[in-house]
Design a protein around this motif. Sequence first.
Motif, short mmCIF file in Angstrom:
data_model
loop_
_atom_site.label_atom_id
_atom_site.label_comp_id
_atom_site.label_asym_id
_atom_site.label_seq_id
_atom_site.Cartn_x
_atom_site.Cartn_y
_atom_site.Cartn_z
N GLY A 82 0.79 -1.23 0.00
CA GLY A 82 0.00 0.00 0.00
C GLY A 82 0.82 1.27 0.00
O GLY A 82 0.32 2.33 -0.39
N HIS A 83 2.06 1.19 0.46
CA HIS A 83 2.95 2.35 0.45
C HIS A 83 4.38 1.85 0.28
O HIS A 83 4.82 0.99 1.03
CB HIS A 83 2.82 3.16 1.74
CG HIS A 83 3.43 4.53 1.65
ND1 HIS A 83 4.80 4.72 1.64
CD2 HIS A 83 2.87 5.77 1.55
CE1 HIS A 83 5.04 6.01 1.55
NE2 HIS A 83 3.91 6.67 1.47
N PRO A 84 5.13 2.40 -0.68
CA PRO A 84 6.47 1.85 -0.95
C PRO A 84 7.46 2.06 0.18
O PRO A 84 8.49 1.38 0.23
CB PRO A 84 6.90 2.62 -2.21
CG PRO A 84 6.08 3.87 -2.21
CD PRO A 84 4.77 3.49 -1.61
N ASN A 85 7.17 3.00 1.10
CA ASN A 85 8.09 3.26 2.21
C ASN A 85 7.72 2.53 3.50
O ASN A 85 8.37 2.72 4.53
CB ASN A 85 8.18 4.76 2.49
CG ASN A 85 8.62 5.55 1.27
OD1 ASN A 85 7.86 6.35 0.74
ND2 ASN A 85 9.84 5.33 0.82
N ALA A 86 6.68 1.70 3.46
CA ALA A 86 6.24 0.99 4.66
C ALA A 86 7.31 -0.02 5.09
O ALA A 86 7.90 -0.72 4.26
CB ALA A 86 4.92 0.28 4.40
N LYS A 87 7.55 -0.08 6.40
CA LYS A 87 8.50 -1.04 6.96
C LYS A 87 7.79 -1.80 8.07
O LYS A 87 7.64 -1.31 9.19
CB LYS A 87 9.73 -0.32 7.50
CG LYS A 87 10.59 0.35 6.42
CD LYS A 87 11.82 1.01 7.02
CE LYS A 87 12.75 1.55 5.94
NZ LYS A 87 12.13 2.67 5.19
N THR A 88 7.35 -3.01 7.74
CA THR A 88 6.58 -3.84 8.68
C THR A 88 7.07 -5.29 8.62
O THR A 88 6.33 -6.18 8.20
CB THR A 88 5.08 -3.78 8.36
OG1 THR A 88 4.89 -4.12 6.95
CG2 THR A 88 4.51 -2.38 8.59
N PRO A 89 8.30 -5.57 9.02
CA PRO A 89 8.85 -6.92 8.85
C PRO A 89 8.10 -8.01 9.60
O PRO A 89 8.04 -9.15 9.14
CB PRO A 89 10.29 -6.78 9.37
CG PRO A 89 10.26 -5.57 10.26
CD PRO A 89 9.26 -4.65 9.64
N ASN A 90 7.53 -7.70 10.75
CA ASN A 90 6.86 -8.73 11.54
C ASN A 90 5.49 -9.09 10.97
O ASN A 90 5.14 -10.28 10.88
CB ASN A 90 6.74 -8.26 12.99
CG ASN A 90 8.10 -8.07 13.63
OD1 ASN A 90 8.82 -9.02 13.87
ND2 ASN A 90 8.47 -6.82 13.89
N ILE A 91 4.73 -8.09 10.56
CA ILE A 91 3.45 -8.38 9.91
C ILE A 91 3.70 -9.09 8.58
O ILE A 91 2.98 -10.03 8.22
CB ILE A 91 2.64 -7.08 9.71
CG1 ILE A 91 2.26 -6.48 11.06
CG2 ILE A 91 1.38 -7.36 8.89
CD1 ILE A 91 1.54 -5.14 10.98
N ASP A 92 4.74 -8.67 7.87
CA ASP A 92 5.07 -9.31 6.60
C ASP A 92 5.43 -10.78 6.80
O ASP A 92 5.07 -11.65 6.00
CB ASP A 92 6.23 -8.59 5.92
CG ASP A 92 5.90 -7.15 5.56
OD1 ASP A 92 4.71 -6.78 5.63
OD2 ASP A 92 6.82 -6.40 5.23
#
Length: 449
Positions: free
Chosen positions: A16-26
Amino acid sequence: MLIVDDLNDWVGAMGGHPNAKTPNIDKLADQGTLFTNAHAPAPLCGPSRASIMTGLAPSTTGIYGHIEDNNIRKANDKAAHSVFLSEYFKQHGYYTAAVGKVFHQSVADGSFDDFGGRVKLFGPYPEKNFKWDQPKTSTDWGPFPERDDQMPDFDSAHWIANKLKQQHDKPFFMACGFLRPHVPWHVPQKWFDMHPAKDLYLPPYMSEDLSDVPEIARIISDHPMMPTTQWALENGEYRNIVQAYLASVSFVDSCVGIVLDALENSEYANNTAVVLWGDHGYHLGEKDKFAKMTLWERATRTPLIIKPPKSSEKQVSNKPVSLLDLYPTLVKMCGLPENPDTEGKDLTPLLHNPNAPWQHAAVTTYGENNHAVKTERYRYIRYEDGSEELYDHQIDKEEWRNLAGDPAYAQVKQQLAQHLPRVNEKWSSQSQYRGNDYFTTKTEQAGGN
């Protein structure tokens, strides 16, 4: 069950956003089924969570606005006979525990065996707002406080993590409700540093976006307590707001990681299902607003990830599903008897085959008799006065062109209208609204506050 407040699709796995950083949800998404077309029953915390926990649509209960947790079953006769999701598990021998924001305020009395509490409102707060100071909203943005352990979500994550370290002599149902990225967008500085404002992508914005929508759409989506995109642009705050939201999402992702790591290191790692969802989406400048509380894609769409026990296979489903479907799905996954009073659809066929035939649509309701119907291709909105919107996501993902008046789409509208609720209960006197004057008047007419 991991619940994230006001989380839209700004998650790495959803793109949804190229700058998102969510390693745990990913990582969780890589181990289960990611539903990319999941939508909330309502674009507002109170009615959405009441719907999820009762398994009943807002149009069935008349809960269209915020409601006290203990008043949900006072809403109407249908709500009075509902069994909360956690209660249903209790009735079938489960130990239940929760912490944080699960229902709207915290949890309804008796709905869980153990409750770890919830901090009042959405603090901590600085002594004075940094950027925005308006009544009826907690909206503000900027780095605060200094450390993660000063944040309520950090405490909630560790409370659940400690529960997972304990010995349990019967199966358990645990829920952890995180507050961020709900406003205020305050998290420690290190999370802001992960997202330098100057490098951030800004969402697509068209200043005349609302010129082709019905008047009622503009009225019910007008929230004067919130900043507009035009204000943010004129005051140089658009990038700062986007930064603050992304920082808040990255912070809460770290809290999700605390819980997932605890589960992975526990004796329950291979026999525990995990589900993560946000209670609705959020506009970050689209449609000239930084808010929820609309029937457009940004406010209704939210992440939904379901990881069955022992599952480590990544699947993606683009089928339209509702968070209302969680109740029957979790009951089925855990082998419990069906609760015939719930209204959602069992998603387990999509867990087995994410591309299985699926004839259902996702319906979101915002106030009495205002509904959005979402399929794989279209979004159809019908308001209480009969006015309409129609968007073809195959050619217009931003929902910039309302096709409702185009005769070529008459049959499409007719087909989509078949998914509209047949029952539209009056606004319950127990259901209140904190927002614009239009719905406030509705609650006053119903006897609410």
